[in-house]
Motif scaffolding. Structure first.
Motif, PDB file in Angstrom:
ATOM      1  N   LEU A 148       1.864   2.528   9.251  1.00  0.00           N
ATOM      2  CA  LEU A 148       0.728   1.899   9.240  1.00  0.00           C
ATOM      3  C   LEU A 148       1.186   0.385   9.483  1.00  0.00           C
ATOM      4  CD1 LEU A 148      -1.957   1.991   6.564  1.00  0.00           C
ATOM      5  CD2 LEU A 148      -0.742  -0.197   6.849  1.00  0.00           C
ATOM      6  N   ALA A 149       2.221  -0.294   8.788  1.00  0.00           N
ATOM      7  CA  ALA A 149       2.462  -1.788   9.206  1.00  0.00           C
ATOM      8  C   ALA A 149       2.773  -1.930  10.614  1.00  0.00           C
ATOM      9  CB  ALA A 149       3.556  -2.200   8.287  1.00  0.00           C
ATOM     10  N   LYS A 150       3.501  -1.144  11.529  1.00  0.00           N
ATOM     11  CA  LYS A 150       3.754  -1.201  12.874  1.00  0.00           C
ATOM     12  C   LYS A 150       2.374  -0.982  13.601  1.00  0.00           C
ATOM     13  CE  LYS A 150       8.370   0.394  12.459  1.00  0.00           C
ATOM     14  NZ  LYS A 150       9.418   1.323  12.722  1.00  0.00           N
ATOM     15  N   ARG A 151       1.594  -0.276  13.271  1.00  0.00           N
ATOM     16  CA  ARG A 151       0.451   0.305  14.189  1.00  0.00           C
ATOM     17  C   ARG A 151      -0.496  -0.669  14.061  1.00  0.00           C
ATOM     18  NH1 ARG A 151      -2.676   1.593  16.907  1.00  0.00           N
ATOM     19  NH2 ARG A 151      -3.811   3.419  17.440  1.00  0.00           N
ATOM     20  N   LEU A 152      -1.023  -1.179  12.805  1.00  0.00           N
ATOM     21  CA  LEU A 152      -2.045  -2.027  12.550  1.00  0.00           C
ATOM     22  C   LEU A 152      -1.749  -3.636  12.486  1.00  0.00           C
ATOM     23  CD1 LEU A 152      -3.656  -0.048   9.892  1.00  0.00           C
ATOM     24  CD2 LEU A 152      -4.116   0.312  12.423  1.00  0.00           C
ATOM     25  N   PRO A 153      -2.144  -4.107  13.800  1.00  0.00           N
ATOM     26  CA  PRO A 153      -1.662  -5.690  13.712  1.00  0.00           C
ATOM     27  C   PRO A 153      -2.271  -6.646  12.678  1.00  0.00           C
ATOM     28  CG  PRO A 153      -3.353  -5.175  15.502  1.00  0.00           C
ATOM     29  CD  PRO A 153      -3.034  -3.943  14.678  1.00  0.00           C
ATOM     30  N   ALA A 154      -1.294  -7.214  11.720  1.00  0.00           N
ATOM     31  CA  ALA A 154      -1.846  -8.204  10.835  1.00  0.00           C
ATOM     32  C   ALA A 154      -0.726  -9.027  10.587  1.00  0.00           C
ATOM     33  CB  ALA A 154      -2.288  -7.267   9.674  1.00  0.00           C
ATOM     34  N   PRO A 155      -0.838 -10.250  10.031  1.00  0.00           N
ATOM     35  CA  PRO A 155       0.405 -11.125   9.646  1.00  0.00           C
ATOM     36  C   PRO A 155       1.303 -10.445   8.798  1.00  0.00           C
ATOM     37  CG  PRO A 155      -1.733 -12.462   9.906  1.00  0.00           C
ATOM     38  CD  PRO A 155      -1.966 -10.794   9.886  1.00  0.00           C
ATOM     39  N   ARG A 156       0.939  -9.708   7.838  1.00  0.00           N
ATOM     40  CA  ARG A 156       1.602  -8.966   6.932  1.00  0.00           C
ATOM     41  C   ARG A 156       1.053  -7.981   6.086  1.00  0.00           C
ATOM     42  NH1 ARG A 156       4.386 -12.994   2.709  1.00  0.00           N
ATOM     43  NH2 ARG A 156       2.260 -13.684   2.237  1.00  0.00           N
ATOM     44  N   TRP A 157       1.616  -6.761   6.049  1.00  0.00           N
ATOM     45  CA  TRP A 157       1.095  -5.607   5.097  1.00  0.00           C
ATOM     46  C   TRP A 157       2.003  -5.820   3.943  1.00  0.00           C
ATOM     47  CZ3 TRP A 157      -3.348  -3.044   5.564  1.00  0.00           C
ATOM     48  CH2 TRP A 157      -3.971  -2.761   6.868  1.00  0.00           C
ATOM     49  N   ILE A 158       1.225  -5.559   2.796  1.00  0.00           N
ATOM     50  CA  ILE A 158       1.860  -5.353   1.401  1.00  0.00           C
ATOM     51  C   ILE A 158       1.628  -4.028   0.896  1.00  0.00           C
ATOM     52  CG2 ILE A 158       2.192  -6.222  -1.053  1.00  0.00           C
ATOM     53  CD1 ILE A 158       1.590  -9.203   0.335  1.00  0.00           C
ATOM     54  N   PHE A 159       2.521  -3.215   0.570  1.00  0.00           N
ATOM     55  CA  PHE A 159       2.281  -1.912  -0.220  1.00  0.00           C
ATOM     56  C   PHE A 159       2.676  -2.058  -1.883  1.00  0.00           C
ATOM     57  CE2 PHE A 159       3.454  -1.597   4.121  1.00  0.00           C
ATOM     58  CZ  PHE A 159       2.616  -0.412   4.660  1.00  0.00           C
ATOM     59  N   LEU A 160       1.938  -1.459  -2.541  1.00  0.00           N
ATOM     60  CA  LEU A 160       2.028  -1.057  -3.865  1.00  0.00           C
ATOM     61  C   LEU A 160       1.399   0.090  -4.573  1.00  0.00           C
ATOM     62  CD1 LEU A 160       3.155  -2.468  -6.328  1.00  0.00           C
ATOM     63  CD2 LEU A 160       1.202  -3.673  -6.795  1.00  0.00           C
TER      64      LEU A 160
END
Ligand SMILES: [Zn+2]
Ligand SMILES: [Zn+2]
Length: 397
Positions: free
Chosen positions: A67-79
């Motif tokens: 998901l983090a590579k697929r969806l362009p956003a400055p940052r993805w955080i997971f929890l």
């Protein structure tokens, strides 16, 4: 939501699903893994605040690209916590003046684990935002289990020979509940399109198979940029996921009940929220500043405009619910959950875990089954249920 009506979804959302929106860039260079400034990604500290890991981990359909590579956003955080997995691209948030007391009280709970959170903090960084959201979501899970009168121990890993409780330890589903929070609609569109085969402007909930689990994708835009409105909206969506999951999502629960419970969860837990109206599969664009719904329902009763139980049970989808139906559904769920908690839990358990003669889940004739159950549990007819309910509502402040 779910399997049943992507066609409907597509129809209702065509207007906003602009053709030819550019797809995401291919995978970017993997960034150095970021460390949460509060828990330092330390498993012991994470455990102390009811969490498991900052991932990254997979969300949505099996075998989709990271998901983090697929969806362009400055940052993805997971929890990930005990029952939930979140991914968020939300940035920092300045705490509005009127919200400081509420946020301080919430932060005070986190300070037990993260003593370094400054007092009177004015801005939440994205890491604190997701820690707060997960903390409140786990509270909601607990509250939901109380409503159902169950605990985690009631749900075996797989369906066994005992009482039917679904097919997994997360209320009857195999995997944890997932929520993706998007900072804009671009990634929400990409995620829902790739994972759910549908593009919706607003929140979308889905039941995935292999392994069975439920996921919500929410674009935190418009009024939802403010956490004050975002969390009740998340709570509304989580309530739908939890109720659908209960004893496994094999057929649709009654819409009035599903929506009534979602309203109960969003309204009872939070003041000053914007009400979420589900119009079809997703959780609607159609939100409004909350009114005093108890006053509204009293007026409906006075004017003989409250929807009778005999009508509510025949509502065929969320779009079939009028504003009066939404308020009445909430008020009936409130009555049952407060004045008849134990029997209401039995009612929900029977509705969600109904099996046919061969032991397969069946959603056959749900209106008739609801009538049977109120007779069996309370000795009510549809009319006497309405009378009991009205009498109770009239006594409420
Ligand atoms: Zn952390
Ligand atoms: Zn809803």
């Amino acid at each position: 939501m779910m399997n049943r009506a992507s066609a409907l979804l597509l129809i209702t959302t065509m207007a906003v699903a602009a053709a030819g929106t550019p797809r995401a860039e291919p995978a970017q260079e993997k960034k150095k893994e970021e460390i949460c400034p509060w828990c330092k990604n330390d498993p012991k500290i994470l455990e102390a605040c009811g969490c498991v890991s900052h991932g990254p981990f997979h969300i949505g359909k099996k075998d989709t690209i990271d998901l983090a590579k697929r969806l362009p956003a400055p940052r993805w955080i997971f929890l990930e916590s005990k029952h939930l997995r979140y991914a968020t691209s939300l940035g920092p948030l300045n705490i509005p003046l009127g919200e400081r007391a509420r946020v301080e009280a919430e932060l005070e709970r986190l300070r037990k684990v993260f003593p370094n959170i400054p007092k009177k903090i004015q801005q939440l960084d994205p890491w604190l935002r997701i820690h707060l959201t997960v903390m409140k979501s786990e509270d909601l899970y607990e509250k939901f289990e109380r409503l159902l009168n169950v605990t985690d121990a009631d749900f075996p890993e797989s369906r066994g020979t005992g009482a039917f409780m679904g097919d997994g330890k997360y209320l009857g589903e195999k995997e944890k509940f997932e929520v993706v929070l998007h900072t804009d609609r671009t990634t929400h569109f990409l995620f829902t399109e790739e994972n759910m085969g549908a593009r919706t402007t607003d929140a979308l909930r889905w039941h995935f198979k292999e392994p069975h689990h439920l996921t919500a994708s929410i674009a935190a835009v418009d009024d939802l940029v403010n956490d004050k409105f975002l969390f009740p909206h998340i709570a509304h969506n989580l309530a739908h996921l939890f109720f659908c999951a209960y004893k496994h999502y094999s057929y649709d629960p009654p819409y009035w009940l599903d929506e009534g419970i979602a309203h109960l969860m969003e309204i009872e837990s939070f003041k000053d929220l914007n009400i979420t109206y589900c119009s079809d599969e997703g959780a609607g664009p159609d939100r409004e500043r909350s009114k005093d719904w108890m006053a509204v329902v009293k007026t409906l009763i006075e004017k003989r405009r409250a929807t009778p139980f005999a009508e509510l049970i025949h509502k065929k989808n969320f779009a079939d619910l009028s504003r009066e139906d939404h308020v009445t559904a909430w008020a009936k769920v409130k009555f049952l959950s407060e004045a008849h908690a134990a029997k209401f839990a039995q009612f929900l358990g029977s509705l969600k875990g109904r099996l046919d003669d061969k032991g397969y889940p069946t959603g056959k004739d749900m209106p008739g089954y609801q009538r049977e159950l109120i007779k069996e549990l309370w000795n009510w007819t549809a009319d006497s249920f309405d009378q009991e309910w009205e009498a109770w509502i009239k006594k409420q402040k």
